[in-house]
Write a protein that holds these residues in place. Sequence first.
Motif, mmCIF file in Angstrom:
data_model
loop_
_atom_site.group_PDB
_atom_site.id
_atom_site.type_symbol
_atom_site.label_atom_id
_atom_site.label_comp_id
_atom_site.label_asym_id
_atom_site.label_seq_id
_atom_site.Cartn_x
_atom_site.Cartn_y
_atom_site.Cartn_z
ATOM 1 N N VAL A 1 1.839 22.862 75.894
ATOM 2 C CA VAL A 1 2.474 23.854 75.023
ATOM 3 C C VAL A 1 3.937 23.496 74.814
ATOM 4 C CG1 VAL A 1 0.933 25.751 75.653
ATOM 5 C CG2 VAL A 1 3.041 25.395 76.962
ATOM 6 N N ALA A 2 4.445 23.903 73.648
ATOM 7 C CA ALA A 2 5.879 23.899 73.385
ATOM 8 C C ALA A 2 6.325 25.349 73.307
ATOM 9 C CB ALA A 2 6.194 23.171 72.084
ATOM 10 N N LEU A 3 7.593 25.593 73.599
ATOM 11 C CA LEU A 3 8.148 26.945 73.577
ATOM 12 C C LEU A 3 9.262 26.986 72.548
ATOM 13 C CD1 LEU A 3 6.553 28.440 75.700
ATOM 14 C CD2 LEU A 3 7.263 26.240 76.714
ATOM 15 N N LEU A 4 9.164 27.944 71.629
ATOM 16 C CA LEU A 4 10.105 28.055 70.520
ATOM 17 C C LEU A 4 10.995 29.272 70.708
ATOM 18 C CD1 LEU A 4 11.121 27.271 67.652
ATOM 19 C CD2 LEU A 4 9.281 28.716 66.751
ATOM 20 N N TYR A 5 12.325 29.022 70.708
ATOM 21 C CA TYR A 5 13.296 30.113 70.695
ATOM 22 C C TYR A 5 14.005 30.104 69.350
ATOM 23 C CZ TYR A 5 17.560 32.749 71.368
ATOM 24 O OH TYR A 5 18.586 33.652 71.202
ATOM 25 N N ARG A 6 13.928 31.205 68.652
ATOM 26 C CA ARG A 6 14.595 31.337 67.353
ATOM 27 C C ARG A 6 15.933 32.045 67.556
ATOM 28 N NH1 ARG A 6 11.249 30.262 62.961
ATOM 29 N NH2 ARG A 6 8.991 30.249 63.386
ATOM 30 N N ASP A 7 17.001 31.286 67.507
ATOM 31 C CA ASP A 7 18.334 31.846 67.637
ATOM 32 C C ASP A 7 18.661 32.624 66.363
ATOM 33 O OD1 ASP A 7 20.985 32.429 68.074
ATOM 34 O OD2 ASP A 7 21.637 30.353 68.330
ATOM 35 N N HIS B 1 21.361 33.370 65.052
ATOM 36 C CA HIS B 1 22.570 32.933 64.356
ATOM 37 C C HIS B 1 22.786 31.428 64.456
ATOM 38 C CE1 HIS B 1 23.714 37.086 63.660
ATOM 39 N NE2 HIS B 1 23.460 37.333 64.925
ATOM 40 N N GLY B 2 21.697 30.676 64.480
ATOM 41 C CA GLY B 2 21.817 29.235 64.575
ATOM 42 C C GLY B 2 20.458 28.591 64.494
ATOM 43 N N PRO B 3 20.396 27.282 64.720
ATOM 44 C CA PRO B 3 19.106 26.602 64.640
ATOM 45 C C PRO B 3 18.158 27.047 65.737
ATOM 46 C CG PRO B 3 20.793 25.141 65.522
ATOM 47 C CD PRO B 3 21.499 26.372 65.043
ATOM 48 N N ALA B 4 16.866 26.890 65.472
ATOM 49 C CA ALA B 4 15.857 27.158 66.484
ATOM 50 C C ALA B 4 15.904 26.071 67.554
ATOM 51 C CB ALA B 4 14.480 27.206 65.841
ATOM 52 N N GLU C 1 1.402 19.783 61.796
ATOM 53 C CA GLU C 1 1.142 21.097 61.202
ATOM 54 C C GLU C 1 1.907 22.225 61.894
ATOM 55 O OE1 GLU C 1 -3.079 21.608 61.322
ATOM 56 O OE2 GLU C 1 -3.455 20.119 59.738
ATOM 57 N N ARG C 2 2.018 22.157 63.207
ATOM 58 C CA ARG C 2 2.562 23.287 63.961
ATOM 59 C C ARG C 2 4.047 23.157 64.262
ATOM 60 N NH1 ARG C 2 -2.403 24.278 68.345
ATOM 61 N NH2 ARG C 2 -4.000 24.754 66.760
ATOM 62 N N VAL C 3 4.582 21.964 64.019
ATOM 63 C CA VAL C 3 6.015 21.760 64.251
ATOM 64 C C VAL C 3 6.721 21.368 62.961
ATOM 65 C CG1 VAL C 3 7.747 20.403 65.502
ATOM 66 C CG2 VAL C 3 5.688 21.203 66.686
ATOM 67 N N PHE C 4 6.397 20.190 62.419
ATOM 68 C CA PHE C 4 7.156 19.687 61.264
ATOM 69 C C PHE C 4 6.891 20.476 59.992
ATOM 70 C CE2 PHE C 4 7.578 16.119 64.140
ATOM 71 C CZ PHE C 4 8.895 15.720 63.922
ATOM 72 N N ASP C 5 5.675 20.965 59.809
ATOM 73 C CA ASP C 5 5.378 21.791 58.636
ATOM 74 C C ASP C 5 5.806 23.247 58.820
ATOM 75 O OD1 ASP C 5 4.446 19.944 56.891
ATOM 76 O OD2 ASP C 5 2.370 20.643 56.860
ATOM 77 N N TYR C 6 6.182 23.595 60.024
ATOM 78 C CA TYR C 6 6.438 24.995 60.381
ATOM 79 C C TYR C 6 7.922 25.305 60.555
ATOM 80 C CZ TYR C 6 5.839 29.299 63.205
ATOM 81 O OH TYR C 6 5.876 30.584 63.708
ATOM 82 N N LEU C 7 8.697 24.288 60.967
ATOM 83 C CA LEU C 7 10.082 24.515 61.349
ATOM 84 C C LEU C 7 11.033 23.642 60.541
ATOM 85 C CD1 LEU C 7 9.471 24.575 65.194
ATOM 86 C CD2 LEU C 7 10.009 26.546 63.750
ATOM 87 N N PRO C 8 12.270 24.093 60.340
ATOM 88 C CA PRO C 8 13.231 23.325 59.532
ATOM 89 C C PRO C 8 13.828 22.154 60.289
ATOM 90 C CG PRO C 8 14.234 25.351 60.324
ATOM 91 C CD PRO C 8 12.787 25.416 60.722
ATOM 92 N N ASP C 9 14.512 21.310 59.527
ATOM 93 C CA ASP C 9 15.051 20.074 60.079
ATOM 94 C C ASP C 9 16.131 20.284 61.131
ATOM 95 O OD1 ASP C 9 13.377 18.485 58.618
ATOM 96 O OD2 ASP C 9 14.874 17.836 57.159
ATOM 97 N N ASP C 10 16.830 21.415 61.093
ATOM 98 C CA ASP C 10 17.904 21.605 62.078
ATOM 99 C C ASP C 10 17.392 22.088 63.430
ATOM 100 O OD1 ASP C 10 17.258 24.207 61.407
ATOM 101 O OD2 ASP C 10 19.318 24.830 60.972
ATOM 102 N N THR C 11 16.083 22.254 63.572
ATOM 103 C CA THR C 11 15.511 22.661 64.856
ATOM 104 C C THR C 11 15.855 21.641 65.931
ATOM 105 O OG1 THR C 11 13.676 23.782 63.755
ATOM 106 C CG2 THR C 11 13.383 23.218 66.079
ATOM 107 N N THR D 1 16.577 16.217 66.900
ATOM 108 C CA THR D 1 16.275 17.287 65.944
ATOM 109 C C THR D 1 15.061 16.875 65.130
ATOM 110 O OG1 THR D 1 17.655 16.383 64.169
ATOM 111 C CG2 THR D 1 18.731 17.888 65.741
ATOM 112 N N LEU D 2 14.408 17.854 64.524
ATOM 113 C CA LEU D 2 13.262 17.520 63.681
ATOM 114 C C LEU D 2 13.703 16.688 62.487
ATOM 115 C CD1 LEU D 2 11.071 20.757 63.643
ATOM 116 C CD2 LEU D 2 10.946 18.767 65.154
ATOM 117 N N GLY D 3 14.893 16.954 61.972
ATOM 118 C CA GLY D 3 15.384 16.173 60.834
ATOM 119 C C GLY D 3 15.550 14.705 61.156
ATOM 120 N N ALA D 4 15.974 14.398 62.378
ATOM 121 C CA ALA D 4 16.130 13.002 62.777
ATOM 122 C C ALA D 4 14.793 12.297 62.919
ATOM 123 C CB ALA D 4 16.900 12.927 64.092
ATOM 124 N N GLU D 5 13.754 13.038 63.273
ATOM 125 C CA GLU D 5 12.443 12.423 63.522
ATOM 126 C C GLU D 5 11.525 12.453 62.311
ATOM 127 O OE1 GLU D 5 12.280 10.860 66.373
ATOM 128 O OE2 GLU D 5 14.233 11.731 66.856
#
Length: 212
Positions: A132-138, A140-143, A175-185, A196-200
């Motif tokens: 599993v991965a754990l996602l924290y949505r800040d 006021h900033g990137p996830a 599908e669950r990460v790159f299609d779901y979350l923005p590049d600044d994650t 960051t997702l944008g770098a990858e």
Amino acid sequence: MEDLENITVRSVSVSEMDNNVYLLTGKASGAQVLIDAAADFPAIERLLAEGARDAEVPATLELVITTHSHWDHVRALADTVAATGARTAAGTPDVPDIEVPTVLELNHGDVQAFPDFELEVISLRGHTPGSVALLYRDPHGPAHLFTGDSLFPGGLGNTQKDPERFALLYQDVFERVFDYLPDDTVVHPGHGAGTTLGAERPHLTEWKERGW
């Protein structure tokens, strides 16, 4: 240490395998979540003490989440639970392979709520069946995404050259990460440096073609 509005994120690298242990501390409530109690319990104790200083009230370790069942990510789990009384959590398919009893089984889409923050569970099958991965949505900033051994700078986790396991992990990550979350994650992996997702993202096709 990352000082976000509602929480702080601290980490320590332990063992000869450079395992990352992460600690999230809610500033207002003192609620703490530890991600991967890898080797070196004394280092984890120090991390907990440092995190407690971030809180406005006495801190309590609410939950220890194991991202997957591999031995190097659980070597200090028993000592951590014995010392703190914290509950344990892991992805449902990996639970039988973790010697320390798991209190809370995690499945894709679950949300674990704490007084200052929430963590969303994203299942990334392939490195192990229950990773599993754990996602924290800040707010006021990137996830912030804690990926265990499923996603690193430069590629996916090890699937032992099994094409079916790799295809499943690639599909889930796509599908669950790159299609779901923005590049600044911000990606916090189980070993080594973050990214960051944008770098990858530009390398996804390359990873798929090479098969690892």
